[in-house]
Design a protein around this motif. Structure first.
Motif, short mmCIF file in Angstrom:
data_model
loop_
_atom_site.label_atom_id
_atom_site.label_comp_id
_atom_site.label_asym_id
_atom_site.label_seq_id
_atom_site.Cartn_x
_atom_site.Cartn_y
_atom_site.Cartn_z
N THR A 125 -7.11 6.43 11.57
CA THR A 125 -8.47 5.90 11.59
C THR A 125 -9.45 7.05 11.59
O THR A 125 -10.62 6.89 11.67
N GLU B 227 -5.82 -6.99 5.94
CA GLU B 227 -5.20 -7.12 4.62
C GLU B 227 -3.69 -6.93 4.72
O GLU B 227 -3.20 -6.24 5.61
N VAL C 122 -6.10 -2.08 11.75
CA VAL C 122 -7.38 -1.36 11.87
C VAL C 122 -7.78 -0.79 10.51
O VAL C 122 -6.94 -0.56 9.65
N ASP C 123 -9.07 -0.55 10.33
CA ASP C 123 -9.54 0.12 9.11
C ASP C 123 -9.11 1.58 9.15
O ASP C 123 -9.08 2.21 10.21
N GLY C 124 -8.76 2.14 8.00
CA GLY C 124 -8.41 3.55 7.92
C GLY C 124 -7.64 3.87 6.66
O GLY C 124 -7.91 3.28 5.60
N TYR C 125 -6.69 4.78 6.79
CA TYR C 125 -5.85 5.21 5.68
C TYR C 125 -4.40 5.12 6.10
O TYR C 125 -4.06 5.43 7.24
N VAL D 111 -2.67 -5.15 8.21
CA VAL D 111 -3.28 -3.91 8.69
C VAL D 111 -4.04 -4.21 9.98
O VAL D 111 -4.89 -5.10 10.00
N LYS E 252 0.86 -1.19 0.00
CA LYS E 252 0.00 0.00 0.00
C LYS E 252 0.89 1.23 0.00
O LYS E 252 2.05 1.18 0.42
N GLN F 74 -6.57 3.74 1.21
CA GLN F 74 -7.49 3.20 2.21
C GLN F 74 -7.07 1.77 2.49
O GLN F 74 -6.70 1.03 1.58
N VAL F 75 -7.09 1.38 3.77
CA VAL F 75 -6.71 0.03 4.17
C VAL F 75 -7.79 -0.58 5.05
O VAL F 75 -8.53 0.13 5.73
N THR F 76 -7.87 -1.90 5.00
CA THR F 76 -8.88 -2.64 5.75
C THR F 76 -8.18 -3.61 6.70
O THR F 76 -7.22 -4.29 6.31
N LYS F 77 -8.66 -3.68 7.91
CA LYS F 77 -8.09 -4.57 8.92
C LYS F 77 -7.95 -5.98 8.35
O LYS F 77 -8.88 -6.51 7.74
#
Length: 78
Positions: A78, A34, A52-55, A50, A24, A29-32
């Motif tokens: 987040t 991945e 947590v979800d976020g950027y 990753v 990345k 944007q990233v997803t917990k």
């Protein structure tokens, strides 16, 4: 709220890793769960995932850099 991504303990005698490839880029944007970055030790190649979800806010360790277990490698916003 920022979340730090650090190199986790990998096993007895493994004290450092090399950053092989970022999967990345900052701003993505990233997803917990991945894959975020490929790392390698003297014994294996693996991914850090990753947390947590976020950027992806920042990449702290560059490709080819060797870092110690516990070192900060990225920041997720987040």
């Amino acid at each position: 709220m920022p979340t730090n991504v650090s190199v986790p303990p990998l096993g007895e005698g493994l004290n450092e890793v090399t950053i092989d490839e970022w999967l990345k880029r900052p701003g993505d944007q990233v997803t917990k769960g991945e894959p975020l970055v490929e790392i390698s030790t003297s014994k294996a190649t693996m991914c850090l995932y990753v947390p947590v979800d976020g950027y992806l806010a920042a990449v702290v360790a560059e490709v080819g850099e060797t870092v110690e277990v516990g070192a900060l490698v990225a920041v997720i916003d987040t």
